[in-house]
Design a protein around this motif. Sequence first.
Motif, short mmCIF file in Angstrom:
data_model
loop_
_atom_site.label_atom_id
_atom_site.label_comp_id
_atom_site.label_asym_id
_atom_site.label_seq_id
_atom_site.Cartn_x
_atom_site.Cartn_y
_atom_site.Cartn_z
N ARG B 273 64.54 59.36 34.74
CA ARG B 273 65.83 58.70 34.47
C ARG B 273 66.97 59.51 35.09
O ARG B 273 67.98 59.78 34.45
CB ARG B 273 66.05 58.53 32.97
N ALA B 274 66.75 59.90 36.33
CA ALA B 274 67.77 60.68 37.04
C ALA B 274 68.78 59.73 37.68
O ALA B 274 68.49 58.57 37.93
CB ALA B 274 67.11 61.54 38.10
N SER B 275 69.99 60.24 37.93
CA SER B 275 70.95 59.44 38.68
C SER B 275 71.15 60.03 40.07
O SER B 275 71.68 59.40 40.97
CB SER B 275 72.30 59.37 37.95
N ARG B 276 70.71 61.26 40.22
CA ARG B 276 70.90 61.93 41.49
C ARG B 276 69.71 62.87 41.75
O ARG B 276 69.29 63.62 40.88
CB ARG B 276 72.19 62.74 41.40
N VAL B 277 69.17 62.80 42.96
CA VAL B 277 68.06 63.68 43.32
C VAL B 277 68.37 64.35 44.66
O VAL B 277 68.83 63.68 45.58
CB VAL B 277 66.73 62.91 43.45
N THR B 278 68.19 65.65 44.72
CA THR B 278 68.40 66.36 45.99
C THR B 278 67.09 66.98 46.45
O THR B 278 66.42 67.66 45.67
CB THR B 278 69.43 67.50 45.80
N VAL B 279 66.77 66.70 47.69
CA VAL B 279 65.59 67.33 48.28
C VAL B 279 66.08 68.35 49.30
O VAL B 279 66.89 68.01 50.17
CB VAL B 279 64.69 66.30 49.00
#
Lengths: 273, 364
Positions: B273-279
Amino acid sequence: MQDSPIRRHHVQISGDPRAPALLFAHGFGCDQRVWRFVAPAFEPDHRVVLFDHLGSGRSSPDAYSPTRHATLQGYADDVVELIERLGLRDVVFVGHSVGSTIGLLASLKNRGAFSRLVLLAPSPCYLNFPPDYFGGFERSELEELLRLIERNDLAWASFLAPVVMKNGERPELREELQQSFCSMEPGVAHRFAAATFLSDHRGELEGVRVPSLIMQCRDDSVAPPQVGEYLHRHLAGSTLRRLAATGHCPHMSHPEETVDVIRDYLREAAMAA
Amino acid sequence: MTDSIDRWPCGLLSLDPGGRIVAVNRSLGDGLGYLAEELLGQSIDRLLPAGSRIFFHAHLQPLLAVKGQVAEVYLPLKTRHGETLPMLVNATSVAEGEGHRSDCAFFPTTMRARYEERLLAAKCEAESERSRNAALAERIAVMREQLRQSLAHTLHESLAQEIGSLKWRLEALHAGAAAAGTESANELAELARTAGATLERVRRLSYELHPLELQQLGLRAATQRCARALAAGTGVAVEVVGGDPLPAARDAASLVLFRVVEEALRNALGHARASRVTVEIGHDAGTIMATVRDDGIGMCAGTPDEPGSLGLLEIRQRLASVGGALALRTAPGRGCTLEARIPRAVPEPGVAAGPGRASVSSTG
């Protein structure tokens, strides 16, 4: 600094920094703290360097490599690297038991680094090869030793699984283990013992060019007298001294005599030079 | 020894600094087949089988001298008749004159030794079983990648091209029919559109099976496309940052890293339930690494088993197969950070050297 050999080997330096360097290498089943009764005597006129072999004492567990340290050559490479990194020259190397074999091998890797080798209770080969050589033990007896070590490892292994040790998820366990003298991580002792007691380094002796002192104890049931004599015959420029000290660890049981004999030898060496 | 100690149900022994027996109780003498008097003045070596002898002199004695005591050490003794008796010993070192006397208490441990033997055998068996399983799992992973790669290749290179040419011919037929005002024109247009949609699906399927651009464009480009595809329609902002650690990414490490990132993204987008993901993809002198950070509910303990999901266990295993490691940092409500690191010089397992790669790289 994380990767420096000084940190890796938990190097401790004392004494006179301008004086000749004395590098002490402990044997199997111990760590640098075995030199506590001997090393301080040399501090006034030597630069005294103590270290732990990787896998022993307070060395960095991550630096130990099961492949590199499967043979004594790996330990000898460590010693050469350590000497080069510390910028030591004309080192007097003092090794006990397998520590002395490691020194002999290291002297073949960097011929210029060593001025003298002091070998306490040394043996180039613990196995019997009748009729020419009697190291003191049959293979089955040395395999019995390995089983014994494995058995004593079991106590560690039951609560200090190798995985725990490697992951470092419970640093307090590692800390606890390292604080305890002469401890080794599970598996390390077994591998070190196999590298020590099942190897045969007689073939390398002829190449050694650094003059050496062989200190042979009385009633040493690990490195018997005939082994000291064999070394004396095959090491060019060697001196054999039979000690009054009994047992296999004269630096612990008879530190005064050990210090005196090393001192005399170094004095004679300095006079000859 | 006093009478009572003489008969205590354990073996008692005192050694002088030279390892000679200066006191021994009757229980120990009886157990080993000696009169206590016979042992006085003898070296401890007489009671030690060869293995015990080395262990005693090289390890136990120095240990005693420095630490003052040892406990529960397994040290077999030898009887008068040469039999070996399993023993546990506790010992203390007592200052006496100039040296130290060692007081030892021996406990026979015949029964326990048998259990330990079994335990040790079971441990060895479990260890070899585990390494067999790991090797098998690795083999399966490699074969699966090869299969996926070859399927992806077939889909992309032959099926997609056939559908593409079908689409092209339908479009040409449609153009002809439309110009002639034939009534089949509408139907041909519909068929051409269907062929186009099928072509798109085949390409996507091929990509999902194996990211061919990993070989062609590198880890970063492949990760970017993967992130875009997985994030489509979820409303989650996914960002890929960092430089490409392996421009010519043709080795097993980059495929493993890609799969790890893919799995972490699936998890972050599907369950966290993330709103932002950084790879973040990066490298230093000896390591290539990928970090996947989300701001979700702090659940990165692994996705439930679902078809196509690698799961955390397998991620760890695959990383381990190329010498890598996984670190997870998470707390409830505070997102999750997954970091995978692989040393640069890795032993390349079959996937990189296998025939699958050869066929793909020849097209690249």
